[in-house]
Scaffold this motif. Structure first.
Motif, mmCIF file in Angstrom:
data_model
loop_
_atom_site.group_PDB
_atom_site.id
_atom_site.type_symbol
_atom_site.label_atom_id
_atom_site.label_comp_id
_atom_site.label_asym_id
_atom_site.label_seq_id
_atom_site.Cartn_x
_atom_site.Cartn_y
_atom_site.Cartn_z
ATOM 1 N N LEU A 53 0.830 -1.199 0.000
ATOM 2 C CA LEU A 53 0.000 0.000 0.000
ATOM 3 C C LEU A 53 0.866 1.251 0.000
ATOM 4 O O LEU A 53 1.723 1.423 0.870
ATOM 5 N N ALA A 54 0.646 2.150 -0.962
ATOM 6 C CA ALA A 54 1.345 3.432 -0.997
ATOM 7 C C ALA A 54 0.579 4.428 -0.133
ATOM 8 O O ALA A 54 -0.591 4.728 -0.402
ATOM 9 N N ILE A 55 1.240 4.931 0.912
ATOM 10 C CA ILE A 55 0.576 5.841 1.841
ATOM 11 C C ILE A 55 1.605 6.759 2.466
ATOM 12 O O ILE A 55 2.769 6.364 2.673
ATOM 13 N N ALA A 56 1.219 7.976 2.767
ATOM 14 C CA ALA A 56 2.134 8.957 3.348
ATOM 15 C C ALA A 56 2.500 8.562 4.778
ATOM 16 O O ALA A 56 1.635 8.089 5.533
ATOM 17 N N PRO A 57 3.762 8.736 5.174
ATOM 18 C CA PRO A 57 4.184 8.365 6.533
ATOM 19 C C PRO A 57 3.372 9.048 7.627
ATOM 20 O O PRO A 57 3.168 8.460 8.701
ATOM 21 N N ASP A 58 2.900 10.291 7.377
ATOM 22 C CA ASP A 58 2.171 10.994 8.436
ATOM 23 C C ASP A 58 0.761 10.457 8.644
ATOM 24 O O ASP A 58 0.043 10.923 9.538
ATOM 25 N N ARG A 59 0.357 9.474 7.834
ATOM 26 C CA ARG A 59 -0.928 8.804 8.052
ATOM 27 C C ARG A 59 -0.753 7.430 8.694
ATOM 28 O O ARG A 59 -1.703 6.655 8.801
ATOM 29 N N LEU A 60 0.462 7.131 9.139
ATOM 30 C CA LEU A 60 0.759 5.850 9.765
ATOM 31 C C LEU A 60 1.017 6.028 11.254
ATOM 32 O O LEU A 60 1.689 6.975 11.678
ATOM 33 N N ALA A 82 -12.384 -8.431 -8.582
ATOM 34 C CA ALA A 82 -13.796 -8.070 -8.741
ATOM 35 C C ALA A 82 -14.524 -8.096 -7.398
ATOM 36 O O ALA A 82 -15.358 -7.220 -7.117
ATOM 37 N N ARG A 83 -14.220 -9.082 -6.576
ATOM 38 C CA ARG A 83 -14.862 -9.168 -5.260
ATOM 39 C C ARG A 83 -14.476 -7.960 -4.402
ATOM 40 O O ARG A 83 -15.323 -7.372 -3.719
ATOM 41 N N ARG A 84 -13.212 -7.584 -4.431
ATOM 42 C CA ARG A 84 -12.766 -6.414 -3.666
ATOM 43 C C ARG A 84 -13.474 -5.150 -4.141
ATOM 44 O O ARG A 84 -13.900 -4.313 -3.331
ATOM 45 N N GLN A 85 -13.605 -5.009 -5.442
ATOM 46 C CA GLN A 85 -14.274 -3.825 -5.983
ATOM 47 C C GLN A 85 -15.747 -3.802 -5.600
ATOM 48 O O GLN A 85 -16.307 -2.731 -5.296
ATOM 49 N N ASP A 86 -16.410 -4.954 -5.579
ATOM 50 C CA ASP A 86 -17.816 -5.020 -5.186
ATOM 51 C C ASP A 86 -17.997 -4.617 -3.725
ATOM 52 O O ASP A 86 -18.946 -3.898 -3.379
ATOM 53 N N ILE A 87 -17.099 -5.088 -2.858
ATOM 54 C CA ILE A 87 -17.187 -4.749 -1.430
ATOM 55 C C ILE A 87 -17.027 -3.241 -1.231
ATOM 56 O O ILE A 87 -17.792 -2.602 -0.488
ATOM 57 N N VAL A 88 -16.046 -2.667 -1.923
ATOM 58 C CA VAL A 88 -15.813 -1.224 -1.812
ATOM 59 C C VAL A 88 -17.020 -0.438 -2.328
ATOM 60 O O VAL A 88 -17.450 0.559 -1.728
ATOM 61 N N ALA A 130 -7.846 -0.610 1.133
ATOM 62 C CA ALA A 130 -7.485 0.767 1.459
ATOM 63 C C ALA A 130 -6.942 1.516 0.253
ATOM 64 O O ALA A 130 -7.008 2.748 0.206
ATOM 65 N N ALA A 131 -6.423 0.802 -0.734
ATOM 66 C CA ALA A 131 -5.986 1.458 -1.969
ATOM 67 C C ALA A 131 -7.172 1.779 -2.863
ATOM 68 O O ALA A 131 -7.146 2.755 -3.621
ATOM 69 N N LEU A 132 -8.226 0.974 -2.773
ATOM 70 C CA LEU A 132 -9.425 1.191 -3.582
ATOM 71 C C LEU A 132 -10.357 2.221 -2.956
ATOM 72 O O LEU A 132 -11.093 2.906 -3.664
ATOM 73 N N ALA A 133 -10.347 2.308 -1.620
ATOM 74 C CA ALA A 133 -11.234 3.246 -0.921
ATOM 75 C C ALA A 133 -10.472 3.908 0.224
ATOM 76 O O ALA A 133 -10.770 3.684 1.407
ATOM 77 N N PRO A 134 -9.472 4.737 -0.088
ATOM 78 C CA PRO A 134 -8.638 5.324 0.978
ATOM 79 C C PRO A 134 -9.407 6.257 1.901
ATOM 80 O O PRO A 134 -9.007 6.461 3.040
ATOM 81 N N GLU A 135 -10.521 6.822 1.414
ATOM 82 C CA GLU A 135 -11.255 7.809 2.209
ATOM 83 C C GLU A 135 -12.060 7.189 3.343
ATOM 84 O O GLU A 135 -12.513 7.886 4.256
#
Length: 459
Positions: free
Chosen positions: A149-156, A248-254, A282-287
């Motif tokens: 997962l690509a994420i900014a350090p200040d969000r960890l 596809a399953r991950r996208q449906d859940i999101v 979290a990459a598909l729905a980071p918000e």
């Protein structure tokens, strides 16, 4: 005059060379108590003659049993079943889900020697920032980017293990008394956290790919209240079923969580085994995703470093909860983490864990052909689906033979549900003990202990 042995010689019914079959048979009978502590075992030559096997085969089998603490030789007297203290060590524990031990004493010694000059008394005697040092958060962000997962350090936030991170994530996503949706069978630690916090848990149907979107949609549409709702889900190597969601399953859940404004708590502690083309939720729905990971399942249980990634709007609340529940993560564990992420140890140990897990999964599939739930990934836990009553019966039978499995009721969100199974944790035992434990489970199933079982279309 020497007393005759009370053991009735036999070979185990498992596949494998004769010495392994002899080891399995004796271990089963000792664990069952049919050969009591202190009992004499047949002399090597007598046993070889009675079973029609070579003298060397008996010698090798006795040596394996002695290393496991099941038997002990007495010079000039023969071989005897070990006493109760030694027998207690021979219980095969398939109930604790840890990765295979891939660390060596030499590696640990070298790591600690390297850290000696970096952890002086002055630095050890100071508090670190609750979220972790900036350089450590950057290293973790880099590891996640390479790994999942690509994420900014200040969000960890760096936590005291993934369980600590999960407790904060659930508290953020679901206030006390709130509704928490999750798979019908799931991680026992999450169930315990939810019950402690008085969440209302609702089990959802799953299949061979994990959580079913139809079940999630149905649960959300049928709600009668309009309070906060959260979804706790493990998309990769779901615990306990080892199911992994496809894209596809991950996208449906999101899509469903966005449509119904659901906060996602994603447990990705088995990310080491995720196929590279499958993104984290979290990459598909980071918000709307609270992402939990850690190093204990990826590298070693002793490395108690968990990580929680949050949406920007939740970072302050998450930090406040972190400060409330833990002043800071272990400085020593953080330094080990930093060393291993920097010098490549984490990469090499992770590769070794994957390889050994695949070998152990192959052992499980060979011992239980066609009986494990299908899984596209070679993690270190496997699932035997069966009704709850049958699962309880198998668990009790295995315990009587010295093999421990997770109580099936501990995995069920609703203990009254009939469809359940047996989780087999393959990582902890030495290979010979694992082989014995799997052989015991196979024998119980062959004797009909599990009844008529098979992976149902809906669990």
């Amino acid at each position: 005059m020497r007393l005759a042995s009370p053991w009735q010689p036999r070979l185990g019914e498992t596949a494998g060379p004769p010495y392994e079959r002899l080891v399995a048979a004796l271990a089963e009978d000792i664990a069952a108590g049919s050969v009591p502590a202190g009992a004499r075992l047949p002399p090597h030559r007598d046993l070889a003659f009675q079973l029609g096997i070579g003298l060397g085969t008996v010698t090798r089998a006795y040596a394996v049993l002695e290393r496991r603490g099941l038997v002990q030789s007495e010079r000039g007297r023969g071989m005897f079943v070990a006493g109760s203290i030694l027998r207690a060590r021979t219980v095969v524990d398939l109930s604790v889900n840890t990765p295979p031990q891939m660390l060596s004493d030499r590696l640990m010694t070298a790591t600690l020697a390297t850290l000696t000059g970096r952890l002086g008394a002055e630095s050890f005697g100071r508090y670190c920032p609750a979220a972790g040092r900036d350089d450590h958060r950057m290293l973790m962000a880099r590891w996640l980017a390479d790994h999942r997962l690509a994420i900014a350090p200040d969000r960890l936030l760096l936590c005291n293990g993934a369980q600590h991170a999960l407790s904060i994530a659930l508290a953020l996503a679901c206030p006390r008394g709130g509704l928490l949706l999750t798979e019908a069978v799931t991680y026992p630690g999450a169930i315990a956290l939810a019950r402690h916090a008085d969440y209302r848990m609702k089990p959802l149907d799953i299949d061979e790919e994990g959580l079913r979107p139809e079940a999630l949609d149905r649960a959300l549409r049928s709600r009668t209240d309009h309070g906060p709702v959260a979804l706790y889900v493990t998309p990769t190597l779901q615990n306990p079923t080892a199911a992994t969601m496809g894209l596809a399953r991950r996208q449906d859940i999101v899509r469903l969580c966005r449509a119904h404004d659901v906060t996602i708590v994603e447990d990705d502690v088995y990310s080491l085994f995720t196929p590279p083309d499958l993104p984290a939720l979290a990459a598909l729905a980071p918000e709307r995703s609270l992402y939990v990971n850690g190093l204990s399942k990826n590298l070693s249980p002793g490395l108690r470093i968990g990580v929680l990634a949050t949406p920007p709007g939740l970072i302050d609340r998450a930090l406040a909860m972190l400060q409330t529940t833990s002043t800071m993560a272990s400085p020593l564990c953080n330094l080990i983490m930093a060393q291993w992420l920097t010098d490549g140890t984490a990469t090499s140990v992770g590769a070794s864990v994957r390889a050994e897990a695949a070998r152990r999964m192959a052992m499980a599939r060979a011992a239980l052909p066609g009986q494990l739930a299908a899984s596209g990934s070679n993690g270190f836990h496997a699932w035997l689906p069966m009704p709850m009553a049958a699962a309880l019966h198998v668990a009790e039978g295995a315990a009587a033979l010295g093999v421990m499995v997770t109580p099936p009721s501990a995995l069920a969100v609703d203990p009254t549900v009939q469809l359940s199974g047996i989780r087999l944790c393959l990582g902890a035992p030495p290979p010979d003990e694992l082989a014995h434990g799997l052989a015991v489970i196979a024998k119980l199933l062959a004797q009909g202990a599990g009844g008529d079982y098979g992976l149902p279309a809906v669990i």
